[in-house]
Design an enzyme around this catalytic site. Structure first.
Site, PDB file in Angstrom:
ATOM      1  N   HIS A 104       0.836  -1.203   0.000  1.00  0.00           N
ATOM      2  CA  HIS A 104       0.000   0.000   0.000  1.00  0.00           C
ATOM      3  C   HIS A 104       0.869   1.250   0.000  1.00  0.00           C
ATOM      4  CE1 HIS A 104      -3.251  -2.714   0.823  1.00  0.00           C
ATOM      5  NE2 HIS A 104      -2.790  -3.025   2.018  1.00  0.00           N
ATOM      6  N   GLU A 121      -1.887  -0.065   8.185  1.00  0.00           N
ATOM      7  CA  GLU A 121      -2.885  -0.931   8.820  1.00  0.00           C
ATOM      8  C   GLU A 121      -2.251  -1.796   9.886  1.00  0.00           C
ATOM      9  OE1 GLU A 121      -4.426  -3.219   5.553  1.00  0.00           O
ATOM     10  OE2 GLU A 121      -2.504  -4.138   5.118  1.00  0.00           O
ATOM     11  N   HIS A 179       3.160  -7.503   1.837  1.00  0.00           N
ATOM     12  CA  HIS A 179       2.495  -8.413   2.763  1.00  0.00           C
ATOM     13  C   HIS A 179       1.389  -9.187   2.053  1.00  0.00           C
ATOM     14  CE1 HIS A 179       0.032  -4.750   2.697  1.00  0.00           C
ATOM     15  NE2 HIS A 179      -0.996  -5.525   3.009  1.00  0.00           N
ATOM     16  N   ARG A 199      -1.182  -4.694  -6.344  1.00  0.00           N
ATOM     17  CA  ARG A 199      -0.859  -6.124  -6.378  1.00  0.00           C
ATOM     18  C   ARG A 199       0.430  -6.362  -7.138  1.00  0.00           C
ATOM     19  NH1 ARG A 199      -6.164  -6.570  -8.518  1.00  0.00           N
ATOM     20  NH2 ARG A 199      -7.715  -6.695  -6.852  1.00  0.00           N
TER      21      ARG A 199
END
Length: 324
Positions: A104, A121, A179, A199
């Protein structure tokens, strides 16, 4: 109409995902047909805005509550300075299959869609099958050139760290950290209010429409923190009843774990709302004007001006606030 502040519970927005399953039904959640990978429990985003299902504001979207009650309910820190929306997105994830290898961006990335935030996150593992694992960061020495070569040669998995997981593990995932959740885990996710994912690899599998899902190689290579972004992991099984254990700390959220075994007197502050995620067990949530039963899988938004509240019963709770 003046509404007294009270704990808000929202109807989850369910998202079908190629990697999802039906495990969220174990929390008593109502799932539509299909492979449900994400339950957006508290959301104020164009791709999913949750509506209140309890009390005077039942049927009202989080966006409208934000517009009507502003900083009084959400706190002086309770807004994104970039787009004015609620700053966090709270999810439950059912990983019946492996998620894509992804990364991200930060708020500063120039390639962000207009109005979108970066995405830092954290994960709290609610359940994990024996042998479950995640992808968590790069192996030592992997730089952009090494990653580009690995992608070109079809060996990206050789660059990634695998980590075994079990229930109760906590992972902090700053933007820029490569991740992926893998099959066999159910996760509570507290994150910036963003739906931007790049991605790197998706196992060459078709998506829900039968087509290969889009990859975002250039954006991914641009935003990866090759020297690390400060990712941290921890076991939390030494939490002490009646005390908050900090399990993730960032500029965007602080997440703590608490064990409730006896009545626990707590209070909100005018700086930030409080989000409670019941991770395990059941009990009660009381405040000045009411109380209600709570159980695993339920999430509540406590307004900053709620004041005192009490947790009781036998349960594990995650508490999230926005730092001052």
């Amino acid at each position: 109409m003046t509404v007294k502040p009270y704990p808000l519970q929202f109807k989850a927005e369910m998202k079908e995902r190629i990697w999802g399953g039906r495990a969220l039904e174990n929390f008593g959640l109502e799932l539509p047909e299909g492979s449900i990978g994400e339950g957006w429990m508290i959301g104020d985003h164009p791709n999913g805005t949750t509506k209140v299902m309890n009390g005077e504001l039942a049927g009202t979207g989080l966006d409208h509550i934000r517009e009507a009650y502003g900083r009084e309910w959400f706190g002086t820190q309770g807004f994104s300075e970039k787009n004015g929306r609620f700053p966090l997105l709270i999810k439950l994830l059912d990983c019946n299959d492996d998620l894509s290898i992804q990364v991200h961006p930060t708020d500063a990335y120039e390639g962000l869609p207009e109005g979108e935030l970066g995405k830092t996150e954290m994960w709290y593992i609610l359940d994990a099958k024996p042998g479950a694992k995640i992808i968590y960061g790069l192996k030592d020495g992997v730089d952009r050139a090494a990653m580009e070569a690995a992608i070109a040669e079809g060996r990206i998995m050789d660059t990634l760290q695998e980590v075994s997981v079990e229930a109760g593990d906590a992972f902090y995932i700053p933007a820029g950290t490569v991740h992926a959740l893998c099959s066999g885990v159910v996760v509570a996710e507290i994150q910036q209010n963003s739906d931007t994912t790049y991605r790197l690899y998706d196992y060459d599998r078709p998506g829900l429409d039968g087509q290969l899902r889009e990859l975002h190689i250039e954006d991914s290579l641009n935003v990866i923190a090759y020297k690390g972004a400060g990712a941290q992991r921890m076991k939390t099984d030494n939490a002490v009843a009646g005390q908050w254990m900090t399990i993730a700390s960032s500029p965007y959220f602080i997440v703590e774990k608490g064990l409730v075994t006896a009545p626990w007197q707590l209070s909100t502050s005018l700086e930030s709302f409080v989000i409670l995620v019941v991770a395990e067990g059941e009990g009660r949530l009381k405040w000045a004007d009411g109380d209600q039963p709570v159980k695993a899988g339920e999430c509540f938004l406590l307004p900053a001006n709620l004041g005192g509240y009490e947790l009781s019963g036998s349960m594990t709770v995650l508490r999230s606030v926005v730092p001052a």
